[in-house]
Motif scaffolding. Structure first.
Motif, PDB file in Angstrom:
ATOM      1  N   SER A 775     -12.956  -4.443 -17.359  1.00  0.00           N
ATOM      2  CA  SER A 775     -13.445  -3.498 -18.372  1.00  0.00           C
ATOM      3  C   SER A 775     -12.570  -2.249 -18.398  1.00  0.00           C
ATOM      4  O   SER A 775     -12.314  -1.689 -19.477  1.00  0.00           O
ATOM      5  N   GLU A 779     -10.561  -1.239 -21.849  1.00  0.00           N
ATOM      6  CA  GLU A 779     -10.728   0.054 -22.508  1.00  0.00           C
ATOM      7  C   GLU A 779      -9.412   0.831 -22.533  1.00  0.00           C
ATOM      8  O   GLU A 779      -9.098   1.512 -23.511  1.00  0.00           O
ATOM      9  N   GLN A 890     -15.606   8.260 -20.923  1.00  0.00           N
ATOM     10  CA  GLN A 890     -16.425   7.059 -20.761  1.00  0.00           C
ATOM     11  C   GLN A 890     -16.650   6.787 -19.281  1.00  0.00           C
ATOM     12  O   GLN A 890     -15.754   6.959 -18.463  1.00  0.00           O
TER      13      GLN A 890
END
Length: 1045
Positions: A775, A779, A890
């Motif tokens: 992930s 990203e 994030q």
């Protein structure tokens, strides 16, 4: 079950799907996943085509944990005859995790009506979880407006989330006016544009309005005003009027508010009007020039308009201000005029001026009667604020201490030129600056003596204070505790406010304990081949017994008869555990005195005891340490196990000291502060944990030391008359209230010079490590493709290494699959910043980054762990969207394997350290006036510190437990009182350290006080047999001198 059966029948009869498919699904999926698969099959049936992104929909369904909601979806899909699109269905699923537990409302609605309800629920979730303090009415109203904007206008969801973030970051106060403005803006835009699926940012939408030829000028101005006010479009720097207005609305502290209107008015007046201080100084200089111009050469006349335009004239102005400061103090509002003059110098040297936010902070600190902590956002120029305040204070003749979060920053700020530091600016204004981050005590003393401004981390200031106070090192010279500025004050006062700095006190002969540490390490660090081996090796009782057996010698119960055992106990030859209490080289005489009836028994016992007495011993200790060792043995053994399983790169690194504090080039165990990522080179873990890690990695073994003198962060900072603090985050209202009460201090939050264009993307929580790194890569890849840069913040050095390697590996795999892939070029050699000594342009903590493109959307910050508190998270996100630039952040985290912590009460140290300090000071003053003691004052004070360190250590468990037990607190106070009263001025009653007695005897002998020397040597020979060789050596020398005398 009925829904499940109906779905199977429908698929079989209507869509001709083979029933065997359901056999496969039932056997291959868990019960919770079974409903997910049925929903996907039903969706394909309704759409009459294969789903394009089935895996995405499957992941969205997994995030819905309420099975009743999924069953309701399936039921509504059977009822609905409407056309369903994959994208709209995906959007609906993404909002379902935010639905409240009550699904009654959804049951009453058709599936096509769910979207609007779910959007409102989503926005309520976003707003309520932001910690914004909404009332239910405001929450529903704001959510209603956001839904309307999300559906009925052209604003993008990202723009709306940035708007919500302004409330969360306290850039904007939520009130009725804001909600009304929101409604008016929505209405104006609805009238101008037809409904469309295309969405825009606020700035793009404003430009579209400006391009419309039929728009009324008044409406355009109102839309532009509302967008700027609501933070939906770009804006210029906020001026002093807007800043004061925002603070007045959101802040309720009268101590600070009473200064704001005056500061606003005077800053505006000095910016555009006459500078009275400058006028006075120019007159002084011109008069002096004329009086000194005896030859009428016509020296240059200074004017207020031109004197700040070149360095030479401005330096004359600065020198004259310092020389005439007493007269200047009588000029009303002189602080504002001096700030204006300093700002002229900044403009001249650095080609830019102070922003209104910076001027406001400086003037609040100068005007407020009490100390002040200011929350100034990251990127707003805290370093320049500190420099400006220091220059103004120094022009008044004050000296200041600047506390930084680490020694590297202290050195940088004191020694570096712009942009890293402001040394050039200090020099221009004639301010001497230095740092105390050095092991050279003379160099530090010189810095305190000669510098107007002294930089250092908090532990360096505390260290020199304690050395000056208790060891009479005279480091501080005549420097008083007038003003201190604390950078990143949140770390000092909130994260580490209860921390103590202990000066380690070296006890004589502590090096003798090293044999014990090595013995314990060998005991726990053995190969394990079976469960029995594991239980044996890690059994504390067995390890403890082997240590006691090595130190004292032991007789086991099964080695002697019951009668012999009782005789040995009665004669106190052994204790109840079999530990030998009487140590002799030959036990023959001792055993004969016990008079056993049988010679055989006597001979056997003599043989057994002599074997034990002549055993091979691995641990060699002084008898004076026996009680100390027994008290700590369990902790020592536990810490040896802890050291065995601790991992390098997580809590510590192995390296030479990179701070420059220690010239020793041997590798060391260096603790890493998890809050700041900084090296704690001068710190050690206690209870021998540090020494076990040194043994584990083959580092040079340091001596164990005890705590004798100490001070907390709270106590030290309270020594100053004025405390000024700056930080990007000061925490919640409760934290601010705590700071206010603890330090008797005011707090203020300064709005940013521009609205923050920050967008927080939805966090991703991964279930396992590979998914987590994937992930992070995905990203990162998305942002790089958009020509944006990414800052990845990791929790530990080890994680930095791991993640950076994973990113490069994944990029290489993508390159092999697609040679045209551009990701590898960006990631093949990422910038890696792990330690504070490494050169980098910004940041604190453990960071990996790539330079960012502001035009493409600015920096994107990925935080790969869940920070301990929201302030640390805000500090991480503060790297992006600085000074009004665009940016985003994030959270990409993995579930924690462990959670927990420990809390050690510091109340005793905080409240009772004064008692020890008072007694210490009494003894010091007394011994400096008594002829018998003044020559040996240092020796006596060291002996007192030895006893104090042992007392603290002996009562450590009681200290830890007293906070929650009143009885133990009373017991502790009694122990403390007994200890302090036992230390009388007559040191001969309590001085019992053999090493200090030996020094005392030598001192007396050298000063021809032979009787006193004899007394000290005799006491050692009588009570401390371990010191017999050394004592007899010096006693013979003393006897020879006596004969010659």
């Amino acid at each position: 079950m009925m829904v499940f059966v109906n779905t199977i029948l429908e698929c079989w009869t209507v869509f001709d799907i083979n029933p065997n498919l359901f056999d496969y699904i039932i056997l291959s999926r868990s019960q919770s996943q079974l409903v997910d698969e049925l929903i996907l099959i039903k969706l394909e049936n309704l759409m009459r085509k294969i789903l394009r992104d089935k895996e995405k929909l499957r992941n969205l369904l997994r995030q819905i944990t309420d099975t009743a909601v999924k069953t309701l979806i399936l039921q509504k899909m059977h009822e609905s005859q409407l056309n369903i699109h994959e994208e709209s269905f995906s959007d609906m699923l993404s909002l379902l995790p935010y639905i409240k537990n009550n699904t009654i409302l959804l049951k009453q609605l058709d599936l096509s009506e769910w979207s609007l309800t779910l959007q409102e629920t989503y926005w309520q979730h976003v707003l309520s979880n932001g910690g914004l303090g909404f009332t239910n009415e405001n929450l529903e109203q704001c959510a209603f407006y956001l839904v309307k904007l999300d559906n009925a206008t052209l604003f993008s969801t990202k723009t709306l989330l940035i708007f919500v973030h302004h409330f969360y970051a306290e850039d904007m106060e939520l009130c009725g006016d804001i909600l009304d403005d929101f409604g008016v803006l929505n209405l104006k835009l609805s009238n101008l544009f037809e409904k469309s699926n295309k969405r825009y940012s606020g700035q793009e939408l404003l430009e579209l309005c400006q391009q419309k030829t039929d728009i009324v000028t008044k409406d355009l101005s109102q839309i532009q005003h509302l967008m700027t006010k609501l933070g939906l479009s770009e804006s210029n720097n906020r001026d002093i009027d807007r800043l004061v207005q925002m603070i007045t609305k959101s802040y309720k502290d009268d101590n600070v508010l009473k200064h704001l209107s005056k500061i606003r008015d005077l800053l505006k007046r000095t910016a555009n009007g006459e500078n009275l201080v400058l006028k006075y100084i120019v007159d002084v200089i011109n008069r002096n020039d004329q009086s000194n111009d005896t030859e009428n050469t016509g020296s240059k006349i200074l004017t207020c308009k031109t004197c700040c335009h070149n360095e030479k004239d401005l330096k004359r102005i600065i020198y004259a201000i310092r020389s005439n400061i007493e007269e200047i103090k009588h000029i009303e509002n002189c602080n504002y005029y001096i700030l204006h003059t300093v700002n002229q110098g900044i403009l001249l040297k650095q080609r830019f001026s102070l922003r209104d936010t910076q001027k406001l902070v400086v003037m609040l600190m100068l005007s407020n009667q009490r100390s002040l902590l200011s929350q100034v956002a990251t990127g707003e120029g805290k370093t320049l604020i500190i420099t400006t305040l220091c220059i103004i204070k120094c022009l008044y003749g004050e000296k200041l201490d600047i506390v930084t979060s680490c020694s590297v920053l202290a050195k940088r700020d004191a020694e570096s030129e712009p942009p890293k530091g402001n040394k050039e600016l200090y020099e221009f204004f004639g301010v001497t600056v230095g740092h105390i981050c050095s092991e050279d005590i003379d160099q530090r003393a010189q810095t305190f003596s000669k510098c107007d401004v002294v930089y250092g981390d908090l532990s360096s200031f505390q260290r020199d204070y304690l050395l000056n106070r208790f060891y009479e090192k005279n480091i501080l010279d005549k420097r008083n505790f007038e003003s201190v500025i604390v950078d990143e004050v949140d770390s000092m006062l909130l994260d580490n406010g209860n921390n103590m700095l202990y000066l380690s006190h070296d006890i004589p002969d502590m090096e003798k304990l090293q044999s014990l540490f090595i013995f314990i390490w060998r005991s726990v660090n053995q190969p394990v081949n079976s469960l029995d081996d594991l239980n044996k090796i890690y059994d504390n009782a067995a390890i403890k017994q082997s240590i006691i057996e090595d130190i004292h010698g032991m007789i086991m119960r099964d080695e002697v008869d019951a009668g012999v055992w009782q005789a040995l106990l009665k004669s106190k030859t052994i204790d109840e555990d079999g530990r030998i209490l009487i140590h002799l080289k030959d036990y023959t005489t001792h055993v004969e005195q016990l008079k056993f009836p049988k010679q055989k028994t006597e001979n056997r016992l003599i043989f057994l005891l002599n074997i034990i007495s002549n055993r091979q011993r691995f641990i060699k200790l002084r008898s004076e340490f026996y009680n100390f060792i027994e008290q700590h043995l369990d902790k020592f053994i536990d810490n040896a196990k802890n050291a065995l399983f601790m991992s390098e790169g997580v809590d510590y690194v192995i390296d030479v000291d990179r701070t420059g504090l220690d010239p020793d080039l041997n590798p060391k165990i260096i603790i890493i502060d998890k809050n700041t990522g900084t090296d704690q080179s001068s710190s050690q873990w206690h209870e021998v944990l540090h020494q076990f890690l040194q043994i584990k990695h083959g580092c040079k073994l340091s001596l164990m030391s005890l705590k004798a003198v100490f001070i907390s962060n709270v106590s030290y900072l309270k020594l100053y008359q004025n405390l000024y603090g700056l930080s990007g985050t000061l925490g919640s209202r409760d934290k601010k209230q705590l700071l206010n009460e603890l330090y008797n201090i005011d707090l203020i939050k300064i709005p940013t010079s521009k609205l923050k264009n920050f967008f927080e993307e939805r966090p991703i929580i991964s279930g396992y490590k590979e998914q987590w790194t994937n992930s992070i890569y995905d990203e990162t890849k998305k942002k790089i493709i958009k020509d944006r840069s990414v800052l990845i913040i990791c929790e530990t050095v080890k994680h930095v290494d791991y993640i950076s390697k994973c990113l490069v590996k994944r990029a290489m795999e993508d390159l092999q699959n697609d040679p045209s892939n551009i990701i590898y070029d960006s990631l093949k050699k990422p910038y890696v910043y792990k330690r504070e000594h490494e050169e980098f342009t910004f940041g604190r903590g453990n960071e990996l980054l790539r330079l960012w493109n502001i035009e493409a959307g600015g920096l994107h910050v990925i935080v790969t762990f869940l920070p301990n508190n929201c302030r640390i998270e805000e500090q991480a996100y503060g790297r992006a969207a600085r000074c009004g630039e665009h940016g985003s952040g994030q959270l990409l985290v993995i579930g924690n394997d462990e959670d927990g912590g420990s809390y050690s009460s510091k109340i005793f140290q905080l409240k009772n350290v004064r008692d020890f300090q008072q007694r210490y000071e009494e003894l010091r003053q007394y011994w400096t006036t008594i002829d018998d003691a003044k020559d040996i004052e240092k020796l006596l004070l060291d002996s007192f510190l030895d006893k104090w360190a042992f007392w603290l250590d002996e009562n450590s468990q009681l200290i830890e437990n007293q906070a929650s037990h009143t009885a133990k607190k009373d017991q502790l106070f009694n122990h403390l009182n007994t200890f302090l009263t036992s230390i009388s001025f007559d040191f001969k009653n309590w001085l019992n350290s053999p090493s200090q007695l030996l020094k005392l005897g030598n001192h007396y002998a050298q000063n021809k006080k032979y009787d006193n020397a004899e007394e000290s040597f005799t006491k050692i020979i009588r009570e401390y047999s371990y010191y017999l060789p050394e004592t007899h050596y010096y006693k013979i020398i003393r006897d020879n001198k006596t004969k010659n005398f």
